[in-house]
Design an enzyme around this catalytic site. Sequence first.
Site, PDB file in Angstrom:
ATOM      1  CD  GLU A 120      31.396  41.561  37.979  1.00 21.19           C
ATOM      2  OE1 GLU A 120      32.039  42.461  37.431  1.00 21.19           O
ATOM      3  OE2 GLU A 120      30.179  41.364  37.772  1.00 21.19           O
ATOM      4  CD  GLU A 174      29.138  38.346  34.109  1.00 18.00           C
ATOM      5  OE1 GLU A 174      29.109  38.849  35.237  1.00 18.00           O
ATOM      6  OE2 GLU A 174      30.004  37.519  33.746  1.00 18.00           O
TER       7      GLU A 174
END
Length: 257
Positions: free
Chosen positions: A114, A134
């Site tokens: 990210e 995730e």
Amino acid sequence: MAGDLVKCDFDSPVATVTINRPQVLNAYNEELLDQLYQTLEGLFADQKAAAIILTAEGSRAFSVGGDIDYLESLNSEQAKKLSQKGQHLCSLIESSDTVVIAAVDGYALGGGMEITLACDLRLASTRSRFGQPEVKLGIIPAFGGTQRLPRLIGEAEAKELLYTGDIIDAALAYELGLINKVVTPRSLLSEARELALEITDRSTKAVKLIKTAVNKKYVEDAKAGYEYESEAFAECFKTEEHKVRIREMKRIVKEDS
């Protein structure tokens, strides 16, 4: 300017910022995020660097995301604060008018990936791997990945990566438009500096204005998406599912090591 977890070298007109936690594959904790934010904020403020290369120590990983023990220990309120901290860091990179180039060697996973998404350009070595795994831990990306990844590679491809948590190699990442160039591990930093120097050789003012113009509408419209992402990340920590999944992942890793 930077503490032990983040190093900064300036060779005019380019600064190189290095995440320095290779013993844990450059996994982040709050201290690392704070040091990275402070380092970048200082560089953006003094304007001495016309471009910044963001990279990491070691050949195995740019960053594998959060410390898994740290993530397991969070409650819902702490999870929300972590998400907001990571979002603020990524927004700082994206909203600055200085060009930031991510130079990725090895794994860029979770929050590590990210952070690269917030950079203007991404170069990767042939051994790099990218992913937002995730979902396999019962949580979601929390540093803006649900917003930036669809913008970069398209909604359908982004949803597939986010829903499955699959990890892809550098060749596929390039094909999807996630990265700008694939290079050898040995030439990664030299190629990143060459690109940075090419950009800084142009009109610095014009480049800054282009970055601001390209990002303007997205940056202004993204607030609601980020807020929901933080709330959703916190929601994942209200049950025990993420702890069960994290413990299972730790067991698998231990058996494979």
